[in-house]
Motif scaffolding. Sequence first.
Motif, PDB file in Angstrom:
ATOM      1  N   UNK A  32      -1.897  -9.162  -3.783  1.00  0.00           N
ATOM      2  CA  UNK A  32      -2.655  -8.028  -4.325  1.00  0.00           C
ATOM      3  C   UNK A  32      -1.762  -6.928  -4.883  1.00  0.00           C
ATOM      4  N   UNK A  33      -0.446  -7.177  -4.944  1.00  0.00           N
ATOM      5  CA  UNK A  33       0.474  -6.195  -5.483  1.00  0.00           C
ATOM      6  C   UNK A  33       0.921  -5.152  -4.491  1.00  0.00           C
ATOM      7  N   UNK A  34       0.524  -5.274  -3.227  1.00  0.00           N
ATOM      8  CA  UNK A  34       0.917  -4.319  -2.211  1.00  0.00           C
ATOM      9  C   UNK A  34       2.025  -4.902  -1.347  1.00  0.00           C
ATOM     10  N   UNK A  35       2.818  -3.981  -0.782  1.00  0.00           N
ATOM     11  CA  UNK A  35       3.895  -4.426   0.082  1.00  0.00           C
ATOM     12  C   UNK A  35       3.333  -4.956   1.402  1.00  0.00           C
ATOM     13  N   UNK A  36       4.011  -5.940   1.947  1.00  0.00           N
ATOM     14  CA  UNK A  36       3.657  -6.472   3.259  1.00  0.00           C
ATOM     15  C   UNK A  36       4.858  -6.304   4.185  1.00  0.00           C
ATOM     16  N   UNK A  37       4.580  -6.242   5.470  1.00  0.00           N
ATOM     17  CA  UNK A  37       5.627  -5.972   6.458  1.00  0.00           C
ATOM     18  C   UNK A  37       6.418  -7.253   6.749  1.00  0.00           C
TER      19      UNK A  37
END
Length: 849
Positions: free
Chosen positions: A665-670
């Motif tokens: 989704x274009x968001x950073x993940x941990x």
Amino acid sequence: MKLDAQQTQNTPKPITRKTDTVTANLTDTLKKKSTSGLNSVIEYHAEDSIRFNIDRTIVYLYGNARVSYEEMELSADFIRLDQKNKAMFASGLKDKYGKYRGRPIFKQGQEPPVSTDSLIYNMESKKGLVYSSFTEVEGGYISAATSKKSPYDEVSFKNGVYSTCNLPHPHFGIHISKGIITKKRIVSGPSYLEIEDIPFPAVLPFGFFPKTNKRASGFHFPSVGEDGTLGFYLRNTGWYFGINDYWDADVLATIYSKGSYLGNLAVRYRKNYKFNGGLNFAYSSTLPGRGVEGTESYKPSKNFSLSWTHQQNAAAHPGVNFGANVSIQTAKYFTESRAGASYDVNQLTRSQSSSSINYGRTFANNLFNFSASARSSQDFSNSTVNLELPSFNLSMTTLNPFENKNGTGEQKWYEKISVGYSMQGNNSVTEKEYDLFDKGFKNAQNGITQNIPISIAFSPLKYLQFSTGTSYNERWTFRTVRYNYNEEAKKVDTSYVRGFARNFDYGLNGSLSTKFYGMKNFKKGKVSAIRHIVTPSTSFNYTPNFGSDNFGFFRSYYNSTTGATTRYSIFEGSGISAPGMGRSASMSFSLDNTIEAKVKTTGDTANAFKKIPILQGLNFTGSYNFLADSFKLSPISFSGRTALFDQKLGLNFGGTFNPYQVGANGREIDAYTFRNGRLPRLTAFTFSTGYNFNSAALKKRQENLEQQQENPQISQQQRQDISTILNNPNQFVDFTIPWSFNFTYSLTYTKTYNNLGAQNNLVNSLNFNGDFSVTPKWKVMYTSGWDFEQKTFTMTSFSIARDLHCWDMSFNWVPFGPYKSYSFDLRVRASILQDLKLSRRSAYNPITL
């Protein structure tokens, strides 16, 4: 020269001087009491020889001769002093090469000295006859074929020339048939302008010029031109007020034929070795120039500009400093007033403006330092104003309260404890300029922050630098915010609570740093060694959770529509920051690198080396929060700098590495990128460089101008001219610098992620300017650049200047763009004849985009 028989009697022939056999004492000045009825002592002196006639009433002085009588001083290579007739004759002499040398120089009281070919002077009647005189007067020079001096300190002359050219045969001048010079005025008969010995047909029947020998008020003649939109204009007409030696002012106006106008008040002040400055206020009313008069759209646009500069000499008040650089304008002032009727392209293209007033002082034996400032910034593109009125800082020098005052014995660990204190205050507002006075100050953000750090430092294991301590921060404000969800309107309402409020935080901290070196030696080649210096450092900080309800610094509201509860700080928009929400135990780290080379130099010394920096700094910084729920590692920032070509070409770069992966989704993940075998993502990068060729010559010019500005013997007008050159170095031509070239290059890259994937943003431009001398008197100047992203030229202009000794000629051309124009000027260099000029310029017709 024409002399009668009695005057030319005993005049020496123009041959090489010979020492007379009858001489006086040549090393001392001879003083003789007059026996011919004169009331004062005549002092005379000669370096070559002195002769007398039989009855010693006539004295002949040879070689750098000098005669003084009352307020009169006369020097020449030959002087004949007739004491009986109370008369003197002076002239130069021809040397063995036939060159006429040692012309007479005559000085009377406070009047400027007069250089002549020869002269006759009667000491009793104080009348004189001067041939081929040359003297400086009122910023120029007057030469006359014949002059006659009266006993009333008046000089009448014939066939005179007034010019600001200091050559014996000037390039130009105002030819005056006859005239009279007194202490307070110059009155002339018919006169006309002559350039390169060519007379102009226009003749002035008479002239009257004030000669006060001090600052005087007067009319400021306008310049004439045409604006393609506003019509013909008379620019900068008005009155100059010479108030006194400390103050002067200009009241000027620019009037356009289609109804627009501009008024300007400029006040300047200066007190030697104390302070100097100036105040400038301008108001413009500009009609559209296009449209139908009397309609609603045909209204004048009102704009103003206010500037103030003040500089204080550091030695005037030790321990206290005050300075101001204020520049406030309406957003459209520069464009609609034509840059204050100057048509300066640099001003027309300005997009921002900033101002500041600063005051500082130390007190209590330098224990405390106080500084205050008022600042403002304007963005003309969106008419936004940001004000800080005022901000202040009070700081205390760090103390060691347990230090042994006697300074004897080994220092104990507790003696290394240090305590400090600082206080900062601010009052700021950001608003549109048209709303600033209506509601801007009601929304002002203000607050006071205080900080008390306590620390102790020591060096364990000799090579490690360790420090630990605690700090307490307290913040005060006078407004807090409340958010409440409006069930009926389905929106969040904002309200403000007026009154005193405070927050605070505290924590523990520690830091550890060291430095180590790596060296690589080379036995062959010019490079003797390369050294790598690494400076690692780390710090640890712990703070409690100030976001809990026990402190009351944070509140919550419930959104019934989304079912979400939002936590917020009541100090948002109050002018002070809020403590951190949640516990924090973070470790910050940095790694700095420096690389330099040791290079052999050519010279007489066998072991001659010099250090050359290869990398002046490469720094990596980041942090890790042990108590964070996620994203514990921060992005890694880096920056570096170096210089090439003997430190003349500076290179600066920096950027950010993001260690986290990006989801679908274009968001950073941990999740760290290295888990997939990849390096951290480069999300930002900047690079800039610039070079100033021939900078030594430019720096030398600036240093010379600064030294001249502090010279107490120069006039106020000269100081103002020097100050203008220092503040606007690119607007003035220096023919002593044969060439110069300057360029700056900048690149900014950012990478963002969204649902569509990665988005790259790039800003890439090159700007340059410079000049070169085609001949010692011709100078070409240019300014341009290239925007690689827009694929177009930046603001481009060309100028050609010609040094005509006492004249300046310039041609300026903007070949394309919204400010396309040209201008040609031919003017006398001296400010006293600044209106003697020829100007031609294209009609200014800005393009509306």
